[in-house]
Motif scaffolding. Sequence first.
Motif, mmCIF file in Angstrom:
data_model
loop_
_atom_site.group_PDB
_atom_site.id
_atom_site.type_symbol
_atom_site.label_atom_id
_atom_site.label_comp_id
_atom_site.label_asym_id
_atom_site.label_seq_id
_atom_site.Cartn_x
_atom_site.Cartn_y
_atom_site.Cartn_z
ATOM 1 N N LEU A 176 0.829 -1.205 0.000
ATOM 2 C CA LEU A 176 0.000 0.000 0.000
ATOM 3 C C LEU A 176 0.862 1.253 0.000
ATOM 4 O O LEU A 176 0.591 2.212 -0.734
ATOM 5 C CB LEU A 176 -0.924 -0.022 1.227
ATOM 6 C CG LEU A 176 -1.770 1.221 1.502
ATOM 7 C CD1 LEU A 176 -2.629 1.583 0.300
ATOM 8 C CD2 LEU A 176 -2.642 1.005 2.738
ATOM 9 N N ALA A 177 1.915 1.245 0.796
ATOM 10 C CA ALA A 177 2.812 2.397 0.845
ATOM 11 C C ALA A 177 3.498 2.617 -0.503
ATOM 12 O O ALA A 177 3.702 3.761 -0.932
ATOM 13 C CB ALA A 177 3.853 2.200 1.944
ATOM 14 N N ASN A 178 3.830 1.524 -1.178
ATOM 15 C CA ASN A 178 4.389 1.643 -2.522
ATOM 16 C C ASN A 178 3.395 2.312 -3.465
ATOM 17 O O ASN A 178 3.758 3.179 -4.264
ATOM 18 C CB ASN A 178 4.758 0.266 -3.071
ATOM 19 C CG ASN A 178 6.193 -0.130 -2.778
ATOM 20 O OD1 ASN A 178 7.114 0.618 -3.066
ATOM 21 N ND2 ASN A 178 6.376 -1.298 -2.179
ATOM 22 N N ASP A 179 2.122 1.915 -3.377
ATOM 23 C CA ASP A 179 1.091 2.498 -4.234
ATOM 24 C C ASP A 179 0.832 3.958 -3.905
ATOM 25 O O ASP A 179 0.343 4.717 -4.753
ATOM 26 C CB ASP A 179 -0.214 1.698 -4.123
ATOM 27 C CG ASP A 179 -0.146 0.375 -4.869
ATOM 28 O OD1 ASP A 179 0.606 0.296 -5.856
ATOM 29 O OD2 ASP A 179 -0.847 -0.568 -4.474
ATOM 30 N N LEU A 180 1.142 4.360 -2.684
ATOM 31 C CA LEU A 180 1.007 5.765 -2.305
ATOM 32 C C LEU A 180 2.182 6.601 -2.821
ATOM 33 O O LEU A 180 2.203 7.820 -2.643
ATOM 34 C CB LEU A 180 0.932 5.896 -0.784
ATOM 35 C CG LEU A 180 -0.421 5.571 -0.135
ATOM 36 C CD1 LEU A 180 -0.286 5.452 1.373
ATOM 37 C CD2 LEU A 180 -1.454 6.644 -0.500
ATOM 38 N N GLY A 181 3.154 5.920 -3.425
ATOM 39 C CA GLY A 181 4.289 6.636 -3.983
ATOM 40 C C GLY A 181 5.452 6.774 -3.030
ATOM 41 O O GLY A 181 6.417 7.485 -3.307
ATOM 42 N N GLY A 182 5.382 6.110 -1.885
ATOM 43 C CA GLY A 182 6.458 6.190 -0.912
ATOM 44 C C GLY A 182 7.562 5.193 -1.202
ATOM 45 O O GLY A 182 7.509 4.430 -2.171
ATOM 46 N N ALA A 183 8.574 5.207 -0.365
ATOM 47 C CA ALA A 183 9.668 4.232 -0.433
ATOM 48 C C ALA A 183 9.678 3.474 0.887
ATOM 49 O O ALA A 183 10.484 3.766 1.781
ATOM 50 C CB ALA A 183 11.001 4.928 -0.677
ATOM 51 N N PRO A 184 8.760 2.528 1.063
ATOM 52 C CA PRO A 184 8.565 1.899 2.370
ATOM 53 C C PRO A 184 9.793 1.134 2.851
ATOM 54 O O PRO A 184 10.560 0.580 2.059
ATOM 55 C CB PRO A 184 7.381 0.959 2.136
ATOM 56 C CG PRO A 184 7.356 0.720 0.666
ATOM 57 C CD PRO A 184 7.855 1.978 0.045
ATOM 58 N N ASP A 185 9.959 1.135 4.163
ATOM 59 C CA ASP A 185 11.093 0.520 4.831
ATOM 60 C C ASP A 185 10.880 -0.994 4.902
ATOM 61 O O ASP A 185 10.032 -1.485 5.649
ATOM 62 C CB ASP A 185 11.230 1.114 6.231
ATOM 63 C CG ASP A 185 12.452 0.620 6.980
ATOM 64 O OD1 ASP A 185 13.132 -0.298 6.478
ATOM 65 O OD2 ASP A 185 12.724 1.150 8.071
ATOM 66 N N ALA A 186 11.661 -1.742 4.125
ATOM 67 C CA ALA A 186 11.520 -3.195 4.118
ATOM 68 C C ALA A 186 11.874 -3.806 5.462
ATOM 69 O O ALA A 186 11.327 -4.848 5.850
ATOM 70 C CB ALA A 186 12.391 -3.794 3.014
ATOM 71 N N VAL A 187 12.789 -3.176 6.216
ATOM 72 C CA VAL A 187 13.159 -3.687 7.533
ATOM 73 C C VAL A 187 11.975 -3.608 8.490
ATOM 74 O O VAL A 187 11.675 -4.554 9.218
ATOM 75 C CB VAL A 187 14.369 -2.915 8.098
ATOM 76 C CG1 VAL A 187 14.604 -3.277 9.569
ATOM 77 C CG2 VAL A 187 15.620 -3.221 7.291
ATOM 78 N N LEU A 188 11.273 -2.478 8.486
ATOM 79 C CA LEU A 188 10.100 -2.328 9.339
ATOM 80 C C LEU A 188 9.014 -3.328 8.942
ATOM 81 O O LEU A 188 8.377 -3.938 9.807
ATOM 82 C CB LEU A 188 9.569 -0.901 9.252
ATOM 83 C CG LEU A 188 8.293 -0.586 10.043
ATOM 84 C CD1 LEU A 188 8.498 -0.844 11.533
ATOM 85 C CD2 LEU A 188 7.854 0.859 9.803
ATOM 86 N N ALA A 189 8.801 -3.492 7.638
ATOM 87 C CA ALA A 189 7.791 -4.451 7.177
ATOM 88 C C ALA A 189 8.166 -5.872 7.585
ATOM 89 O O ALA A 189 7.303 -6.660 8.004
ATOM 90 C CB ALA A 189 7.631 -4.347 5.661
ATOM 91 N N LEU A 190 9.448 -6.216 7.468
ATOM 92 C CA LEU A 190 9.895 -7.545 7.889
ATOM 93 C C LEU A 190 9.698 -7.750 9.384
ATOM 94 O O LEU A 190 9.269 -8.820 9.828
ATOM 95 C CB LEU A 190 11.379 -7.720 7.547
ATOM 96 C CG LEU A 190 11.736 -8.350 6.210
ATOM 97 C CD1 LEU A 190 13.243 -8.331 6.014
ATOM 98 C CD2 LEU A 190 11.202 -9.773 6.114
ATOM 99 N N ALA A 191 10.006 -6.723 10.174
ATOM 100 C CA ALA A 191 9.821 -6.824 11.624
ATOM 101 C C ALA A 191 8.357 -7.049 11.963
ATOM 102 O O ALA A 191 8.028 -7.862 12.835
ATOM 103 C CB ALA A 191 10.343 -5.561 12.306
ATOM 104 N N GLY A 192 7.466 -6.341 11.274
ATOM 105 C CA GLY A 192 6.047 -6.555 11.500
ATOM 106 C C GLY A 192 5.635 -7.973 11.160
ATOM 107 O O GLY A 192 4.851 -8.605 11.884
ATOM 108 N N ALA A 193 6.165 -8.489 10.051
ATOM 109 C CA ALA A 193 5.835 -9.850 9.647
ATOM 110 C C ALA A 193 6.334 -10.870 10.666
ATOM 111 O O ALA A 193 5.647 -11.840 10.992
ATOM 112 C CB ALA A 193 6.433 -10.140 8.271
ATOM 113 N N VAL A 194 7.552 -10.657 11.187
ATOM 114 C CA VAL A 194 8.087 -11.553 12.215
ATOM 115 C C VAL A 194 7.222 -11.491 13.473
ATOM 116 O O VAL A 194 6.934 -12.510 14.100
ATOM 117 C CB VAL A 194 9.547 -11.191 12.536
ATOM 118 C CG1 VAL A 194 10.043 -11.944 13.771
ATOM 119 C CG2 VAL A 194 10.445 -11.497 11.341
ATOM 120 N N ALA A 195 6.791 -10.289 13.839
ATOM 121 C CA ALA A 195 5.910 -10.147 15.001
ATOM 122 C C ALA A 195 4.605 -10.912 14.804
ATOM 123 O O ALA A 195 4.005 -11.391 15.777
ATOM 124 C CB ALA A 195 5.615 -8.669 15.257
ATOM 125 N N ALA A 196 4.174 -11.045 13.548
ATOM 126 C CA ALA A 196 2.947 -11.787 13.246
ATOM 127 C C ALA A 196 3.174 -13.292 13.185
ATOM 128 O O ALA A 196 2.217 -14.054 13.002
ATOM 129 C CB ALA A 196 2.365 -11.300 11.924
#
Length: 392
Positions: free
Chosen positions: A108-128
Amino acid sequence: MSHTGRTTDGDARSASDIAADLASAPFVHLVPRADGDSLAAAGLVARALVDDGTPFQVSVGRTVAERTGRAESVDDRDGRTLVVGDSDADAVHLDPDDEPASVAAWRLANDLGGAPDAVLALAGAVAAGATPGAGATERLVDAAETTGRVVRRPGVALPTDDPTDVAHSTWLHGPFSAGVDETSALTDVADDIGSDADDSARRRFASLAAVETVTDDDATDRAGIAVERGLRPYATPDSATASVAGLADVLSCAAASEPGTGIALALGHDVADAAVATWRDTAARAHEALSEATTGRYDGLFVARVDDDAPAPVVARLLRDFRSPEPVALALADDAAAAAAVDDATVDGGVAGAMARTVTHTGGAYDGTATTGFATYECETKEFIHAFREAL
């Protein structure tokens, strides 16, 4: 089939549709559930909104009812609401059913035109509960490795470079854990090797941590599998925390006790020291609560009664991974409960469904995913246990 977003009638919406909604809004209200995955997801979307120049507000809702109330407090004429998780509000929901919310938020952040932090996304996935590089996280690992944001190395997954912080890791539980107060060779080794240990020392340290975890007198067979998540971390040399799983641990513990601090960390604010302090305190209370809990075993369910100030969601996860001989673990304080299951096939309708059915009998409010649940309740603990057992 996963949905990225929906309205209350359940209609699936693509990430690009949601991005168009948010990009055109004069203001966005983000309402994430109180878990590490959702905090990371909210941070990813919020950072993209900053890049797009869209004002936003984040408010965490611990239960479905709380998120509903927060979402309904916003007038759509003045902005748009995105709920990360479930609610009964007429809002857009980021609540995928076959991937972590943070992975969906990264797209979603990519579609908003941002440059999302893959490290933060990975951390969220690990938390899940996801394994980095598996399934939907493969692209995240590729993106982070390509840019040098993560490096796989031996050792224990911690948010700091201090080996003594192994006492606070909630990816492990053993005699070395804070508040357990048992003799541990690992504690002496942690003091000796220091923060500048080489790979060989890190490898020996991780091996000893694994051995002490799985050979603990109260450890279950499942501990041998669960311990893997705390070892061979993806180090993050240019991030505020030392590893992906370490960041996931911090976000999860902050979500249970100080979600505002977790959100600030996910937003990229300079709060790493405060967040790590929250993690240490929350983890220590969880480890101590588990070591001192009064437990009971039922068919399919293992229950731990803990002090009222214990962070029940963290205790429930530790209980499931390291102490429960049953597929579902329930940590029960005086007025709040949290559950964790081995997988969503264990419970009809997932743990969220079981919590929803339970509070219809006990009063209170609930939240949950397929494998985790939280509830406040208004009855005696025995009554809640009985109702939850029936709901399973």
